[in-house]
Design a protein around this motif. Structure first.
Motif, PDB file in Angstrom:
ATOM      1  N   ASP A   1      17.506  -0.590  -6.785  1.00  0.00           N
ATOM      2  CA  ASP A   1      18.705   0.255  -6.813  1.00  0.00           C
ATOM      3  C   ASP A   1      19.578  -0.129  -8.009  1.00  0.00           C
ATOM      4  O   ASP A   1      20.107   0.738  -8.708  1.00  0.00           O
ATOM      5  CB  ASP A   1      19.486   0.094  -5.503  1.00  0.00           C
ATOM      6  CG  ASP A   1      20.647   1.076  -5.399  1.00  0.00           C
ATOM      7  OD1 ASP A   1      20.425   2.272  -5.639  1.00  0.00           O
ATOM      8  OD2 ASP A   1      21.770   0.634  -5.108  1.00  0.00           O
TER       9      ASP A   1
ATOM     10  N   HIS B   1      20.504   2.568 -11.086  1.00  0.00           N
ATOM     11  CA  HIS B   1      21.866   2.887 -11.502  1.00  0.00           C
ATOM     12  C   HIS B   1      22.146   2.418 -12.922  1.00  0.00           C
ATOM     13  O   HIS B   1      22.825   3.092 -13.704  1.00  0.00           O
ATOM     14  CB  HIS B   1      22.878   2.288 -10.519  1.00  0.00           C
ATOM     15  CG  HIS B   1      22.932   3.041  -9.220  1.00  0.00           C
ATOM     16  ND1 HIS B   1      23.844   4.038  -8.981  1.00  0.00           N
ATOM     17  CD2 HIS B   1      22.155   2.973  -8.112  1.00  0.00           C
ATOM     18  CE1 HIS B   1      23.634   4.544  -7.764  1.00  0.00           C
ATOM     19  NE2 HIS B   1      22.613   3.906  -7.215  1.00  0.00           N
TER      20      HIS B   1
ATOM     21  N   HIS C   1      19.145   9.486  -3.879  1.00  0.00           N
ATOM     22  CA  HIS C   1      18.578   9.267  -5.220  1.00  0.00           C
ATOM     23  C   HIS C   1      17.737  10.464  -5.655  1.00  0.00           C
ATOM     24  O   HIS C   1      17.751  10.849  -6.819  1.00  0.00           O
ATOM     25  CB  HIS C   1      17.725   8.002  -5.238  1.00  0.00           C
ATOM     26  CG  HIS C   1      18.526   6.740  -5.271  1.00  0.00           C
ATOM     27  ND1 HIS C   1      17.965   5.496  -5.249  1.00  0.00           N
ATOM     28  CD2 HIS C   1      19.872   6.541  -5.326  1.00  0.00           C
ATOM     29  CE1 HIS C   1      18.908   4.584  -5.291  1.00  0.00           C
ATOM     30  NE2 HIS C   1      20.084   5.185  -5.329  1.00  0.00           N
TER      31      HIS C   1
ATOM     32  N   HIS D   1      26.561  10.141  -3.469  1.00  0.00           N
ATOM     33  CA  HIS D   1      25.771   8.940  -3.161  1.00  0.00           C
ATOM     34  C   HIS D   1      26.659   7.703  -3.048  1.00  0.00           C
ATOM     35  O   HIS D   1      26.529   6.921  -2.107  1.00  0.00           O
ATOM     36  CB  HIS D   1      24.717   8.744  -4.254  1.00  0.00           C
ATOM     37  CG  HIS D   1      23.977   7.454  -4.167  1.00  0.00           C
ATOM     38  ND1 HIS D   1      23.443   6.965  -2.981  1.00  0.00           N
ATOM     39  CD2 HIS D   1      23.666   6.528  -5.112  1.00  0.00           C
ATOM     40  CE1 HIS D   1      22.851   5.799  -3.225  1.00  0.00           C
ATOM     41  NE2 HIS D   1      22.972   5.516  -4.492  1.00  0.00           N
TER      42      HIS D   1
HETATM   43 ZN   LIG Z   1      21.724   3.957  -5.288  1.00  0.00          ZN
END
Ligand SMILES: [Zn+2]
Length: 232
Positions: A151, A155, A197, A219
């Motif tokens: 993650d 990002h 995502h 999100h």
């Molecule tokens: Zn995320």
């Protein structure tokens, strides 16, 4: 640690001491990282090198290496004469500040990134998201810690493609994802995030800055709401 590539190292202790030449330090690091992310090592608790030596059946060197690396990532604190302990949990105030910062920077970065995305960059993002989806391992803790790292990469890549290194450094410096994932060890944290995502990826693939901005905002807001119960 269980690993088919491990070979017996008979140079030191005779009983079952295992070592893989190339990435033992890396394996030890991943194992301790997984324990920190899944709260098996509780925030603020002491980390004893000797205990880890026994648990993983390795020498002190890879343990100290791993702890040094985790210290650099803000997950472990070393205190003179006391030794290592897990970094304390972030406070509710810091949590709010982190999400405020993310909401200011990341939706705008996602919108901006749409202008620079080509097939290669989209493939990089898809790979980051795809790796997350494929992590359906038997070890739930490892799966969770892999997701936390993945993650962070997903990002970070979006901000990288938005081409503002200062924003990127600012977010990386906080080790945001590691602290956030350590708030609560729960599969919901990963499952819902995967769907979100996908939505971000779809907007980026479509080259739609407004949709990308919105998908990223949704999100991050949902992520905040999922983790808020950690403070109740
Ligand atoms: Zn995320």
């Amino acid at each position: 640690m269980q690993n088919p590539d491990l070979t017996v190292d008979n140079e030191a202790r005779p009983t079952g001491r295992i070592q893989r030449a190339n990435s033992l330090a890396g394996d030890v690091y991943e194992a301790i990282f997984a324990q920190l992310m899944s709260l098996r090592i509780a925030p603020g608790s002491r980390i004893t090198v000797d205990n880890l030596v026994k648990e993983f059946d390795v020498s002190h060197t890879p343990i100290r290496e791993a702890l040094g690396r985790l210290e650099g990532e803000g997950l472990v604190v070393k205190t003179h004469l006391i030794g290592y302990r897990a970094a304390p949990q972030i406070t509710r105030r810091r949590f709010d500040e982190l999400y405020e910062l993310r909401l200011l920077l990341e939706p705008a970065a996602a919108a901006k990134a749409t202008a620079t995305l080509d097939d290669d960059r989209l493939a990089v993002l898809q790979e980051a998201a795809g790796v997350m989806a494929r992590r359906v391992g038997k070890d739930e803790r490892l799966r969770y810690s892999n997701f936390a790292r993945q993650d962070a990469i997903f990002h970070d890549k979006i901000v990288e493609f938005a081409q503002n290194e200062l924003i990127r450094e600012t977010l990386n410096h906080q080790h945001t994802h590691f602290h956030i994932f350590r708030l609560m060890y729960h599969s919901r944290v990963t499952e819902e995030a995967l769907d979100e995502h996908e939505a971000i990826l779809a907007a980026l693939s479509a080259g739609d800055p407004a949709a990308a901005e919105k998908a990223m905002r949704v999100h991050i807001e949902n992520s905040r709401d999922r983790l808020l119960p950690a403070f109740e």
